[in-house]
Write a protein that holds these residues in place. Structure first.
Motif, PDB file in Angstrom:
ATOM      1  N   TYR A 418     -28.199  67.750 105.725  1.00  0.00           N
ATOM      2  CA  TYR A 418     -26.966  67.679 106.521  1.00  0.00           C
ATOM      3  C   TYR A 418     -26.130  66.474 106.121  1.00  0.00           C
ATOM      4  O   TYR A 418     -26.644  65.357 105.997  1.00  0.00           O
ATOM      5  CB  TYR A 418     -27.296  67.590 108.002  1.00  0.00           C
ATOM      6  N   LEU A 419     -24.839  66.698 105.932  1.00  0.00           N
ATOM      7  CA  LEU A 419     -23.892  65.623 105.668  1.00  0.00           C
ATOM      8  C   LEU A 419     -22.959  65.479 106.866  1.00  0.00           C
ATOM      9  O   LEU A 419     -22.292  66.438 107.253  1.00  0.00           O
ATOM     10  CB  LEU A 419     -23.072  65.921 104.410  1.00  0.00           C
ATOM     11  N   PRO A 420     -22.890  64.293 107.465  1.00  0.00           N
ATOM     12  CA  PRO A 420     -21.988  64.086 108.608  1.00  0.00           C
ATOM     13  C   PRO A 420     -20.536  64.015 108.143  1.00  0.00           C
ATOM     14  O   PRO A 420     -20.268  63.861 106.943  1.00  0.00           O
ATOM     15  CB  PRO A 420     -22.459  62.740 109.171  1.00  0.00           C
ATOM     16  N   PRO A 421     -19.590  64.105 109.059  1.00  0.00           N
ATOM     17  CA  PRO A 421     -18.177  64.038 108.667  1.00  0.00           C
ATOM     18  C   PRO A 421     -17.807  62.752 107.933  1.00  0.00           C
ATOM     19  O   PRO A 421     -16.927  62.758 107.076  1.00  0.00           O
ATOM     20  CB  PRO A 421     -17.437  64.142 110.013  1.00  0.00           C
ATOM     21  N   ASN A 422     -18.473  61.653 108.265  1.00  0.00           N
ATOM     22  CA  ASN A 422     -18.176  60.375 107.602  1.00  0.00           C
ATOM     23  C   ASN A 422     -19.179  60.066 106.497  1.00  0.00           C
ATOM     24  O   ASN A 422     -19.541  58.903 106.271  1.00  0.00           O
ATOM     25  CB  ASN A 422     -18.160  59.239 108.625  1.00  0.00           C
ATOM     26  N   ALA A 423     -19.631  61.112 105.790  1.00  0.00           N
ATOM     27  CA  ALA A 423     -20.650  60.937 104.746  1.00  0.00           C
ATOM     28  C   ALA A 423     -20.226  59.917 103.698  1.00  0.00           C
ATOM     29  O   ALA A 423     -21.046  59.139 103.198  1.00  0.00           O
ATOM     30  CB  ALA A 423     -20.955  62.283 104.086  1.00  0.00           C
ATOM     31  N   GLY A 424     -18.940  59.908 103.350  1.00  0.00           N
ATOM     32  CA  GLY A 424     -18.466  58.951 102.351  1.00  0.00           C
ATOM     33  C   GLY A 424     -18.721  57.520 102.770  1.00  0.00           C
ATOM     34  O   GLY A 424     -19.230  56.703 101.986  1.00  0.00           O
ATOM     35  N   GLU A 425     -18.401  57.203 104.029  1.00  0.00           N
ATOM     36  CA  GLU A 425     -18.623  55.844 104.525  1.00  0.00           C
ATOM     37  C   GLU A 425     -20.110  55.527 104.610  1.00  0.00           C
ATOM     38  O   GLU A 425     -20.543  54.414 104.291  1.00  0.00           O
ATOM     39  CB  GLU A 425     -17.979  55.695 105.905  1.00  0.00           C
ATOM     40  N   VAL A 426     -20.892  56.508 105.060  1.00  0.00           N
ATOM     41  CA  VAL A 426     -22.334  56.287 105.204  1.00  0.00           C
ATOM     42  C   VAL A 426     -22.959  55.930 103.866  1.00  0.00           C
ATOM     43  O   VAL A 426     -23.700  54.939 103.747  1.00  0.00           O
ATOM     44  CB  VAL A 426     -23.023  57.537 105.796  1.00  0.00           C
ATOM     45  N   PHE A 427     -22.664  56.704 102.829  1.00  0.00           N
ATOM     46  CA  PHE A 427     -23.339  56.466 101.553  1.00  0.00           C
ATOM     47  C   PHE A 427     -22.731  55.294 100.777  1.00  0.00           C
ATOM     48  O   PHE A 427     -23.408  54.699  99.936  1.00  0.00           O
ATOM     49  CB  PHE A 427     -23.367  57.755 100.733  1.00  0.00           C
ATOM     50  N   ARG A 428     -21.489  54.936 101.078  1.00  0.00           N
ATOM     51  CA  ARG A 428     -20.974  53.677 100.532  1.00  0.00           C
ATOM     52  C   ARG A 428     -21.723  52.501 101.144  1.00  0.00           C
ATOM     53  O   ARG A 428     -22.016  51.511 100.460  1.00  0.00           O
ATOM     54  CB  ARG A 428     -19.472  53.559 100.804  1.00  0.00           C
ATOM     55  N   LYS A 429     -22.058  52.630 102.442  1.00  0.00           N
ATOM     56  CA  LYS A 429     -22.835  51.584 103.091  1.00  0.00           C
ATOM     57  C   LYS A 429     -24.239  51.516 102.509  1.00  0.00           C
ATOM     58  O   LYS A 429     -24.777  50.418 102.287  1.00  0.00           O
ATOM     59  CB  LYS A 429     -22.910  51.863 104.599  1.00  0.00           C
TER      60      LYS A 429
END
Length: 658
Positions: A418-429
């Motif tokens: 599952y990828l959350p809506p803010n996946a970009g921010e999560v994986f940048r973190k």
């Protein structure tokens, strides 16, 4: 005094001779652990007999790692503002006064406030005095020692302990054992006069056989802290408890016995019959349990490995639903951890968590948030409400998480695919954390984190190259007894992913000795075995469709480590070849017969390991045909099965009579 002395004689209270206060050093056993405070009534083999007059009144504390001794004499200071204890059982403070004192203790946030409260109270009962010591222990305990050992040097504490020591024979049973337990929590020297007198008096009371279940448990906890589970006095406590009937116990008594057994008394399957006898009344009383009781009992069942007590676990889970908004972080962590351990989930509990998690994700303890994620992951429950809330909080809170907590949260996303809506921010973190704290990760934790990333099509190539270095692989081997099969499988799949999906990767290769030939293994596996019942139904339909069993293969291990449920080979003109034929194969069709275990339990969403398998098979040139259980189960006749398979496998071909 004239009125008091006859009363002492009537009550049979022993008056100890006055001993001049002095100081002495901490005594420990050769192993560095404190010896059992064996008083005259103790029957512990090999214990030393204390000689009259050899005792001291030092409040020595035991502080382990590093060793520290805080010793001083204890006496009454006439010029000090100290509390007066009324230890007689006559004219005790009223229940209202005791409740007000307990509330005052609960409101104290420092030991200084506790001491101020003690000085403000004119008269204390023995139980109130013990509660005050317990509150100091609550505020000062720091692992295996006190945060501030100097708190025991305060005049109020010294006076309190002096009076408990001098009047130990006048304490009520409840006050006596509670005071003893409080002293162990304050790490007092077991051979101090105070401890020896409290233990000796407790032994005398125990021999009388009149202690209640709660008092026995408190004494047992104290002796467990003093000498450990091998203490003879503790065995006597357990003998007395076993003589009583659990069906007659109160709820608090049941919880107290469970916690005593959890503390180490019930290790290695001891007192199994007692436990089995306790489960039935506990089940009956579960509907009356508060948050502390529910979490404490579930935690005890985990520690005692009571896997046979599933009816009690299920009942406690139902009761937990009511308390979800009221659990402390520690209690919720214990409850959720127990449900993970017993492999149980309740629809109503999940709903309650879905309402609660968005309110706690930004404020609760990192371990609580992480354990909640693990619960949903282990139970294969995909809740966008929970995952999205925790993903949002992750971006803001990840810096305060440990590397283990970071990895476990991302692993939950990977497992459920599952990828959350803010996946970009999560994986940048995640990438930032890997840059700044890469060396802090344990090797297997790092491997699990990177593997979870590729399950959801996030490719941390810069760090993957470090995983395949000889240095990292050596660390991975040294961490345990060697690399187990699941570790090798993750390394293999990680390397396959960067080669297939990151063609620009130019880093180190994975040596063949660290590779596996199949991802499908018994136990933990990177593939879910095919559902046998569903497979047989599909097989019968394929035989009817293709005309013979020879035209498809089953459980075919590919050169790429994946196992195909069914493989169909076709030549350049689209004719079906026999499964044994290896020449003139132009197309290969991989049928993924996906049973319910390949999906999340509450949604028709493929698990991460199944999604990556189908993705890789397509990249390797297979035509992947998915046959999900929820579509196939709707087919009621062989004709409908054959038509369904024909449309799935040969969507652009009219069926001929072959």
């Amino acid at each position: 005094m004239i009125r008091r002395l006859p009363l002492l004689g009537q009550l049979g209270i022993q008056r100890f001779p006055f001993v001049v206060p002095s100081t002495r050093l901490l005594r420990t056993s050769s192993a560095g652990q404190p010896s059992c405070a064996a008083g005259p009534g103790s029957r512990s083999p090999g214990s030393r007999q204390l000689q009259p007059g050899c005792g001291t009144r030092g409040l020595s504390t035991i502080i382990r790692e590093p060793s520290f001794v805080a010793s001083s004499s204890v006496g009454l200071h006439k010029d000090a503002d100290i509390p007066r204890l009324r230890l007689t059982q006559l004219h005790r403070p009223t229940s209202a006064e005791e409740q007000a004192f307990q509330q005052g203790l609960a409101d104290c946030s420092s030991s200084r406030q506790v001491l101020r409260l003690l000085r403000s109270v004119e008269i204390l009962s023995d139980t109130m005095a013990a509660e005050a010591l317990h509150r100091v222990a609550d505020l000062e305990q720091g692992g295996k020692s006190l945060k501030d050992p100097a708190v025991l040097e305060k005049d109020t504490i010294r006076a309190l302990c002096f009076q408990l020591e001098q009047d130990s024979g006048r304490l009520t049973d409840a006050g006596l054992v509670s005071a003893l337990l409080a002293c162990t929590r304050l790490f007092l020297d077991p051979w101090s006069t105070l401890m020896v007198r409290l233990v000796s008096e407790s032994q005398e009371r125990l021999d009388r056989g009149k202690m209640t279940v709660d008092e026995l448990c408190t004494l047992g906890q104290a002796m467990l802290a003093v000498e450990g589970p091998g203490c003879v006095m503790l065995e006597q406590v357990m003998e007395d408890i076993q003589k009583l009937e659990p069906t007659q116990w109160s709820l608090s008594d049941l919880i107290a016995v469970y916690r005593l057994l959890q503390g180490g008394v019930g290790a290695d399957g001891k007192y199994r019959d007692l436990l089995n006898a306790m489960h039935t009344p506990a089940l009956r009383l579960s509907s009356r349990m508060n948050p502390d009781a529910v979490s404490g009992l579930l935690s005890a069942l985990v520690t005692l490995n009571q896997t046979q007590a599933m009816p009690l676990v299920i009942s406690l889970c139902k009761q937990a639903v009511r308390h979800v908004p009221h659990f402390t972080d520690e209690e919720l962590t214990l409850v959720v951890g127990a449900l993970i351990y017993f492999g149980h989930s309740d629809h109503y509990f999940v709903e309650a968590m879905e309402k609660y998690v968005p309110t706690m994700a930004f404020a609760s303890h990192p371990e609580t948030v992480t354990t909640v994620m693990q619960f949903f992951s282990r139970r294969n429950i995909l809740s966008p409400t929970v995952f999205d809330a925790i993903a949002e909080s992750f971006v803001y809170r990840a810096d305060e998480y440990s590397t283990s907590q970071v990895a476990r949260q991302i692993m939950a996303f990977g497992k459920l695919g599952y990828l959350p809506p803010n996946a970009g921010e999560v994986f940048r973190k995640v990438e930032t954390i890997l840059h700044t704290r890469f060396s802090h990760f344990q090797p297997r934790t790092l491997l699990n984190l990177l593997h979870a990333c590729v399950l959801v099509e996030r490719f941390p190539v810069n760090f993957v190259s470090k995983v395949f270095s000889s240095y990292f692989l050596q660390q991975l081997q040294e961490q345990g007894t060697g690399m187990d099969r699941i570790v090798l499988a993750k390394l293999t799949q990680l390397y396959m992913t960067v080669k297939l999906e990151c063609p620009f990767y130019q880093g180190p290769k994975l040596l063949p000795k660290f590779s596996v030939k199949s991802f499908l293994t018994s136990g933990r596996s990177l593939e879910t075995p095919v559902d046998v019942h569903l497979y047989n139904s599909v097989k019968n339909g394929l035989i009817e469709l293709l005309g013979a069993r020879a035209y498809f293969g089953s459980n075919v291990l590919t050169p790429y480590c994946y196992t195909l449920d069914v493989e169909i080979k076709l030549d350049e003109e689209g004719y079906v070849l026999t499964a044994s034929q290896t020449d003139e194969v132009y197309r290969r069709v991989a049928l993924c017969i996906d049973g319910s275990k390949r999906f999340t339990t509450n949604k028709r969403h493929l698990l991460g390991k199944e999604a990556i398998k189908q993705r890789h098979l397509r990249l390797l040139g297979y035509e992947v045909v998915q046959i999900p259980y929820y579509e196939f189960e709707k087919l009621k006749s062989m004709t409908s099965v054959v038509e369904y398979l024909h449309q799935k496998i040969f969507p652009h071909t009219y069926r001929l009579s072959w």
